[in-house]
Design a protein around this motif. Structure first.
Motif, PDB file in Angstrom:
ATOM      1  N   TYR A 192       0.860  -1.158  -0.042  1.00 45.19           N
ATOM      2  CA  TYR A 192       0.133   0.093  -0.043  1.00 45.19           C
ATOM      3  C   TYR A 192       0.979   1.198   0.001  1.00 45.19           C
ATOM      4  O   TYR A 192       0.400   2.337  -0.707  1.00 45.19           O
ATOM      5  CB  TYR A 192      -0.912  -0.047   1.185  1.00 45.19           C
ATOM      6  CG  TYR A 192      -2.309  -0.628   0.884  1.00 45.19           C
ATOM      7  CD1 TYR A 192      -3.127  -0.090  -0.017  1.00 45.19           C
ATOM      8  CD2 TYR A 192      -2.683  -1.590   1.696  1.00 45.19           C
ATOM      9  CE1 TYR A 192      -4.134  -0.617  -0.261  1.00 45.19           C
ATOM     10  CE2 TYR A 192      -3.941  -2.162   1.754  1.00 45.19           C
ATOM     11  CZ  TYR A 192      -4.815  -1.433   0.553  1.00 45.19           C
ATOM     12  OH  TYR A 192      -5.946  -2.098   0.287  1.00 45.19           O
TER      13      TYR A 192
ATOM     14  N   ASN B   6      -5.730  -3.388   6.023  1.00 42.46           N
ATOM     15  CA  ASN B   6      -6.139  -3.201   4.844  1.00 42.46           C
ATOM     16  C   ASN B   6      -7.088  -1.908   4.781  1.00 42.46           C
ATOM     17  O   ASN B   6      -6.817  -1.357   3.748  1.00 42.46           O
ATOM     18  CB  ASN B   6      -7.177  -4.341   4.360  1.00 42.46           C
ATOM     19  CG  ASN B   6      -7.360  -4.530   2.850  1.00 42.46           C
ATOM     20  OD1 ASN B   6      -6.521  -3.944   2.262  1.00 42.46           O
ATOM     21  ND2 ASN B   6      -8.036  -5.582   2.376  1.00 42.46           N
TER      22      ASN B   6
ATOM     23  N   SER C   4      -4.942   2.058   3.246  1.00 39.13           N
ATOM     24  CA  SER C   4      -5.468   2.233   1.804  1.00 39.13           C
ATOM     25  C   SER C   4      -5.516   3.523   1.353  1.00 39.13           C
ATOM     26  O   SER C   4      -6.072   3.795   0.077  1.00 39.13           O
ATOM     27  CB  SER C   4      -7.138   1.721   1.498  1.00 39.13           C
ATOM     28  OG  SER C   4      -7.832   2.081   2.275  1.00 39.13           O
TER      29      SER C   4
END
Length: 265
Positions: A15, A112, A116
């Protein structure tokens, strides 16, 4: 457990690279926001310089001591939102039922979610803190590595506190206002000398609002190296990280599917 940590670090790395690439697509905007934040923060140096021209110490801190607090807090804050730029969207995603996408993926949902996105202006905060550190301590690789360690632990604690507050949304509803208030408290308490805080407030700075472990203890280490203080900071970062994970995943059990179409019906 070790395998899960490796997977999370790998996801964070992915990321991070992706977010940098996205930010670099608009280089002019990136530079304007970053440089603008550096200039904005630099204005406070002038304020403190004038103040310390009239007094010798404030709460036992001199000019360079206060600047070290700023360097630590600014870089920690910047790192938090550079790497975990989506952290302030957790409440909105919980209330709007937008976690489903992340829950269906074979990755750690919390990592996650928060990784992001990156906040471009936070790069300015990070660079400002690093530049300020070199201004105070000069070029010393060993001390700089210790500074980076404290900034990483500070970023972990900062993000963990915010995750904990946002996770309360699973139980109480919208906590965005509370999260913003806590963010302001963390920043405000981290940039002023510890000696000006007395009584119960000082206790809060080492518990509910861990400014003591984020900046005060690290700043003391640079003036009087003590390995036990370093371990105390590492332990505090680990404890806050565990609290954040526990709050989020316990709250996640109360999360209802966010099928927006069905909810509208």
């Amino acid at each position: 457990m070790l395998m899960e940590v490796k997977k999370s670090l790998k996801l964070m790395s992915y990321y991070f690279k992706f977010n940098i690439s996205s930010a670099m697509e608009y280089r002019v905007s990136f530079l304007i926001q970053s440089i603008g934040m550096i200039i904005n923060n630099s204005a406070f140096i002038f304020f403190w310089w004038i103040l310390f021209n009239n007094v010798n110490t404030i709460g036992g801190y001199g000019f360079k001591d206060v600047m070290m607090l700023w360097a630590l807090s600014s870089t920690s804050f910047g790192m938090c939102f550079v790497v975990f730029g989506n952290i302030n969207q957790i409440t909105r995603m919980i209330l709007n039922g937008e976690l489903d996408t992340y829950l269906l993926q074979p990755k750690d949902p919390l990592i996650n979610i928060i990784c992001s996105k990156t906040i471009v202006s936070a790069w300015g905060d990070t660079l400002y803190g690093i530049i300020l550190f070199f201004f105070i301590k000069g070029i010393n690789i060993k001390i700089f590595l210790l500074f980076l360690l404290f900034c990483i632990t500070g970023a972990i604690m900062f993000s963990s506190v915010l995750i904990t507050i946002h996770s309360l949304s699973f139980y109480t509803g919208n906590t965005e206002g509370l999260a913003q208030l806590v963010t302001e408290f963390l920043i405000s308490f981290s940039i002023y000398p510890e000696g000006i805080f007395k009584g119960g407030i000082k206790y809060i700075l080492y518990t509910i609002i861990p400014a003591g472990f984020m900046v005060y203890i690290p700043a003391k280490v640079f003036n009087d190296f003590n390995i036990s203080r370093i371990f105390a900071v590492l332990a505090a970062a680990l404890i806050w990280m565990c609290i954040a994970y526990m709050m989020f995943y316990k709250g996640l059990k109360k999360y209802e599917s966010g099928n927006l179409i069905l909810n509208k019906l």
